[in-house]
Design an enzyme around this catalytic site. Structure first.
Site, PDB file in Angstrom:
ATOM      1  N   LEU A   1       0.833  -1.209   0.000  1.00  0.00           N
ATOM      2  CA  LEU A   1       0.000   0.000   0.000  1.00  0.00           C
ATOM      3  C   LEU A   1       0.859   1.245   0.000  1.00  0.00           C
ATOM      4  O   LEU A   1       0.497   2.266  -0.564  1.00  0.00           O
ATOM      5  CB  LEU A   1      -0.897   0.007   1.237  1.00  0.00           C
ATOM      6  CG  LEU A   1      -2.023  -1.024   1.257  1.00  0.00           C
ATOM      7  CD1 LEU A   1      -2.695  -1.015   2.615  1.00  0.00           C
ATOM      8  CD2 LEU A   1      -3.038  -0.730   0.169  1.00  0.00           C
ATOM      9  N   GLY A   2       1.983   1.167   0.649  1.00  0.00           N
ATOM     10  CA  GLY A   2       2.851   2.330   0.682  1.00  0.00           C
ATOM     11  C   GLY A   2       4.040   2.072   1.573  1.00  0.00           C
ATOM     12  O   GLY A   2       4.105   1.080   2.298  1.00  0.00           O
ATOM     13  N   ILE A   3       4.989   2.986   1.472  1.00  0.00           N
ATOM     14  CA  ILE A   3       6.168   2.884   2.316  1.00  0.00           C
ATOM     15  C   ILE A   3       6.188   4.115   3.193  1.00  0.00           C
ATOM     16  O   ILE A   3       6.349   5.238   2.711  1.00  0.00           O
ATOM     17  CB  ILE A   3       7.446   2.793   1.475  1.00  0.00           C
ATOM     18  CG1 ILE A   3       7.347   1.600   0.525  1.00  0.00           C
ATOM     19  CG2 ILE A   3       8.665   2.660   2.377  1.00  0.00           C
ATOM     20  CD1 ILE A   3       8.453   1.538  -0.499  1.00  0.00           C
ATOM     21  N   GLY A   4       5.977   3.917   4.453  1.00  0.00           N
ATOM     22  CA  GLY A   4       5.946   5.043   5.369  1.00  0.00           C
ATOM     23  C   GLY A   4       7.254   5.176   6.100  1.00  0.00           C
ATOM     24  O   GLY A   4       8.206   4.460   5.823  1.00  0.00           O
TER      25      GLY A   4
ATOM     26  N   ASP B   1       3.315  12.298  15.597  1.00  0.00           N
ATOM     27  CA  ASP B   1       3.545  12.355  14.149  1.00  0.00           C
ATOM     28  C   ASP B   1       2.258  12.690  13.401  1.00  0.00           C
ATOM     29  O   ASP B   1       1.890  11.990  12.459  1.00  0.00           O
ATOM     30  CB  ASP B   1       4.135  11.030  13.671  1.00  0.00           C
ATOM     31  CG  ASP B   1       4.894  11.197  12.360  1.00  0.00           C
ATOM     32  OD1 ASP B   1       5.164  12.354  11.969  1.00  0.00           O
ATOM     33  OD2 ASP B   1       5.183  10.178  11.718  1.00  0.00           O
TER      34      ASP B   1
ATOM     35  N   ARG C   1       7.081  -0.719   5.567  1.00  0.00           N
ATOM     36  CA  ARG C   1       6.179  -0.968   4.448  1.00  0.00           C
ATOM     37  C   ARG C   1       4.815  -1.401   4.962  1.00  0.00           C
ATOM     38  O   ARG C   1       4.713  -2.127   5.944  1.00  0.00           O
ATOM     39  CB  ARG C   1       6.743  -2.076   3.570  1.00  0.00           C
ATOM     40  CG  ARG C   1       7.985  -1.640   2.853  1.00  0.00           C
ATOM     41  CD  ARG C   1       8.784  -2.790   2.338  1.00  0.00           C
ATOM     42  NE  ARG C   1       9.743  -2.300   1.350  1.00  0.00           N
ATOM     43  CZ  ARG C   1       9.578  -2.446   0.036  1.00  0.00           C
ATOM     44  NH1 ARG C   1       8.554  -3.086  -0.453  1.00  0.00           N
ATOM     45  NH2 ARG C   1      10.476  -1.942  -0.796  1.00  0.00           N
TER      46      ARG C   1
END
Ligand SMILES: *[C@@H]1O[C@H](CO)[C@@H](O)[C@H](O)[C@H]1NC(C)=O
Ligand SMILES: *[C@@H]1O[C@H](CO)[C@@H](O)[C@H](O)[C@H]1NC(C)=O
Ligand SMILES: *[C@@H]1O[C@H](CO)[C@@H](O)[C@H](O)[C@H]1NC(C)=O
Ligand SMILES: *[C@@H]1O[C@H](CO)[C@@H](O)[C@H](O)[C@H]1NC(C)=O
Ligand SMILES: *[C@@H]1O[C@H](CO)[C@@H](O)[C@H](O)[C@H]1NC(C)=O
Ligand SMILES: *[C@@H]1O[C@H](CO)[C@@H](O)[C@H](O)[C@H]1NC(C)=O
Length: 677
Positions: free
Chosen positions: A358-361, A477, A365
């Protein structure tokens, strides 16, 4: 009278005896065939014996021994009407197993003799046929074909130690040749080793008409060669007598060998019947066990393949076991319902395949997945950690945060601990993160109503974290990429509490940078102590971001004053034109009061002095319109913030700004000092 009667009786008896005798003598076209010697009509003497499996063993490997085997009855060799030797033919298979690899003796002979006894015969070079006195004497009436495995040059002029010879009355062969067989008519020859321990077939044929004797040899798996090894014209009538015995003789000397005959066929006056090779008894093995191709090549290969397969399976199982092994320590037992099996997560995410990413935060991952049993859609975050230190506390915290339930928080379902990895399982948010809808969009993908709803949602979630629970949870955050949208575009705050993991030094590479530049309040750079008010600061930046459609810090901004969003909005506010900072994609499609409130509240929350910022409780109230925004408090902001930014920009060592998406920023911040001011 009596005498006459007696004479008559004697005559009768004699004729009876004669009749009996002639019955005993094989008739003119008599013959036999023995495929193995079990129950055969053979008389043995010396060492000769018939082994249990039907081999005729003439000698074993005892030295200086003789073995004889004769067909029990004599044959009529001469034509009674003209006295010439009748055509005859024999074929047999023999095998010689020497005592030592290529040393053994003395050989084997096919013999035609007047008696079965061969009196005075000696072993060794005499082959059990003759002795030093009668050797060569015509009175012997012995015909033999010798298969000689010892070279005896002195006495008998042997040609070598592996030859076939025709012997008449003595061992000095009248004709001999090295053992071999013709492969074709053009003279091609294959050598044969008599002592090879392998069965060899022999054909001895005599034509009474042509007085020709042929001797042919071949291995048993080769059909009878057309060309004989020995072909010799010989008037046997001068050698043999009327009634002759046929058989074999063998002897050992200082060197010995086991001499065997496997099968034998003989025929007077015609060709001998073919032996049935497959029915012959087997020779004992010679030397070290001779393995078949299957045993020497096949078995090892099969063994290797089997071993390989077994090892592969074991490795596979071990790997799989290890791959899906659960790390479980005592302290985790309480977290049962929150612990996920790695195997389930592995299956859910198709083995963490790239197309489920879904994404790399900042933390790792994130993969989409569907839990195998419940079929619930989840997001699995893979957080890497290098040490166990602090992990226990962190897991405790994560689990306790799993108990946090709020409609504006992304629900943490549980965790899974792996070596070097922590997997966090969250509710899946089909619409992804908010930042995708805000930036790089040519037209508004979220209208103002949705945006205001999102802002209120995030405020509500953050308020819950700060005050709605038994302990204060600082998110650390807050930013648009951490705000996820469910299928109804409700905002859900994600990643809360994760920042602690990094502050505890579990991820050496990014220890310093958790927060994203632009969301960091100035006091953090000094004390790095997170508090609810630092979340408020970040939330302020977030509100401006949503209202203006711009990132808090935009290094690519068209003008220097636009780089820092707060300063830019503040400058418009001081000029009384705050609504000119609104996201151009929205056009005029917004509620001015709400927009005004959001922008001003954004500025207020971004106050550089923590105590001057509102609490989330107040923020929620302002947004709800319950309490009017005290605009007067913004006036101090102008000054304080300018100072704060300066502090922020100058006090930030470049090392603390290493977030992947903002690595260029320290430079920008520096250049900001020279160009922007
Ligand atoms: C042995 O010889 C006798 C007489 O010739 C014959 O009747 C008998 O069948 C023979 N036996 C075998 C096993 O050849
Ligand atoms: C050969 O046979 C004889 C008599 O059967 C026996 O005594 C002797 O041990 C045997 N020799 C070998 C080497 O088998
Ligand atoms: C024996 O000799 C006679 C006369 O020469 C001949 O006719 C007969 O065929 C011979 N028999 C054999 C078996 O050779
Ligand atoms: C066969 O044997 C003969 C005589 O023993 C020898 O000269 C010849 O070289 C041998 N041939 C092969 C192919 O071994
Ligand atoms: C011996 O061999 C030769 C050549 O192959 C053949 O012509 C002849 O007929 C054979 N003689 C006997 C008795 O088999
Ligand atoms: C073979 O020998 C016998 C006996 O000596 C003799 O009668 C006969 O003529 C000989 N045959 C030939 C072809 O030499």
């Amino acid at each position: 009278m009596m005498f006459v009667k007696l004479e008559l009786l004697l005559l009768l008896l004699c004729s009876f005896l004669l009749l009996f005798m002639s019955c005993m003598v094989a008739s003119e076209d008599a013959g036999f065939i023995y495929n193995g010697f079990q129950g055969a009509n053979v008389s043995l003497d010396g060492m000769a014996q018939i082994t249990p499996n039907g081999l005729l063993m003439l000698t074993n490997q005892s030295i200086r021994q003789i073995g004889h085997a004769f067909y029990s009855y004599p044959f009529q060799f001469k034509n009674q009407s003209d006295g010439n030797v009748i055509t005859f033919s024999t074929t047999f298979v023999f095998g010689i197993l020497p005592e030592f690899q290529s040393l053994g003796g003395h050989g084997i002979a096919f013999v035609i003799t007047p008696t079965r006894a061969l009196p005075g015969a000696l072993p060794a070079q005499y082959l059990g046929l003759f002795n030093e006195f009668n050797n060569g004497k015509q009175s012997n009436h012995v015909f033999a074909v010798e298969f000689d495995t010892i070279m005896n040059t002195g006495d008998f002029s042997d040609i070598n130690n592996n030859h076939v010879g025709i012997d008449i009355n003595g061992l000095m062969s009248i004709h001999a040749a090295p053992a071999s067989y013709a492969t074709d008519h053009s003279g091609g020859v294959n050598n044969l080793t008599l002592m090879s321990g392998k069965p060899i077939q022999v054909w001895v044929e005599y034509s009474g008409l042509n007085k020709q004797l042929n001797v042919t040899l071949a291995p048993i798996d080769v059909t009878k060669p057309d060309i004989p090894l020995l072909s010799y014209y010989l008037n046997l009538s001068q050698v043999v007598e009327d009634l002759m015995y046929i058989g074999f003789s063998s002897s050992t000397g200082a060197f010995s060998a086991s001499h065997y005959v496997l099968g034998w066929s003989f025929k007077m006056n015609g060709p001998a019947k073919e032996l049935s090779i497959s029915q012959l008894p087997k020779l004992p093995r010679i030397g070290p066990k001779e393995h078949s191709k299957f045993l020497t090549v096949g078995l090892p290969i099969i063994g290797l393949v089997l071993a390989f397969i077994v090892i592969s399976i074991v490795l596979f199982i071990v790997r799989r076991k290890r791959k899906f092994a659960e790390l479980l320590e005592d302290w985790e037992l309480n977290y049962g319902p929150h612990r996920f099996k790695y195997k389930d997560l592995y299956i859910a995410t198709n083995g963490f395949r790239e197309n489920e990413l879904l994404g790399i935060g900042g933390f790792g991952r994130v993969y989409r997945g569907v839990l195998p049993t419940s079929k619930i859609e989840v997001a699995v975050k893979r957080v890497s950690h290098k040490s166990r230190q602090g992990l226990r506390e962190f897991v405790a915290e994560i689990v306790s945060m799993g108990r946090l339930r709020h409609r504006n928080l992304v629900q943490l379902l549980g965790y899974c601990r792996r070596k070097g990895q922590l997997l966090l399982v969250y509710d899946y948010m089909p619409n992804g993160s908010l930042d995708k809808f805000l930036f790089n969009q040519s037209k508004a993908t979220l209208n103002w109503g949705q945006r205001f709803h999102v802002i209120k949602g995030v405020a509500s979630g953050l308020f819950y974290l700060h005050e709605g629970w038994e302990q204060v949870v600082v998110h650390r955050d807050v930013k648009s990429s951490n705000v996820l949208l469910d299928n109804e575009f409700n905002a859900r705050l994600g990643d809360f509490g994760l920042a602690r993991l990094y502050n505890r030094g579990m991820h050496p590479k990014t220890t310093h940078v958790v927060r994203t530049l632009g969301y960091i309040p100035p006091e953090i750079t000094r004390s790095s102590k997170a508090s609810p008010s630092s979340d408020v600061f970040s939330f302020g930046a977030f509100m401006l971001e949503v209202a203006c459609g711009r990132r808090p810090i935009d290094p690519q901004a068209s003008s220097a004053e636009k780089i820092i969003l707060v300063d830019w909005v503040l400058s418009y506010w001081t000029r009384g034109k705050i609504l000119e900072t609104v996201d151009p994609n929205l056009g005029s499609d917004y509620v001015a009061e709400e927009m005004d409130l959001v922008l001003k509240l954004g500025l207020l929350c971004s106050h550089s002095i923590p105590t001057a910022r509102p609490t989330m409780r107040q923020v929620v109230r302002f947004l709800a319109g319950d309490v009017p925004l005290p605009e007067s408090s913004l006036h101090g902001q102008a000054f304080a913030h300018g100072k704060g930014t300066e502090v922020f920009a100058t006090s930030h060592p470049s090392s603390s700004l290493g977030n992947t998406s903002t690595t260029q920023l320290p430079l920008v911040a520096d250049s900001l000092l020279s160009t922007g001011r």
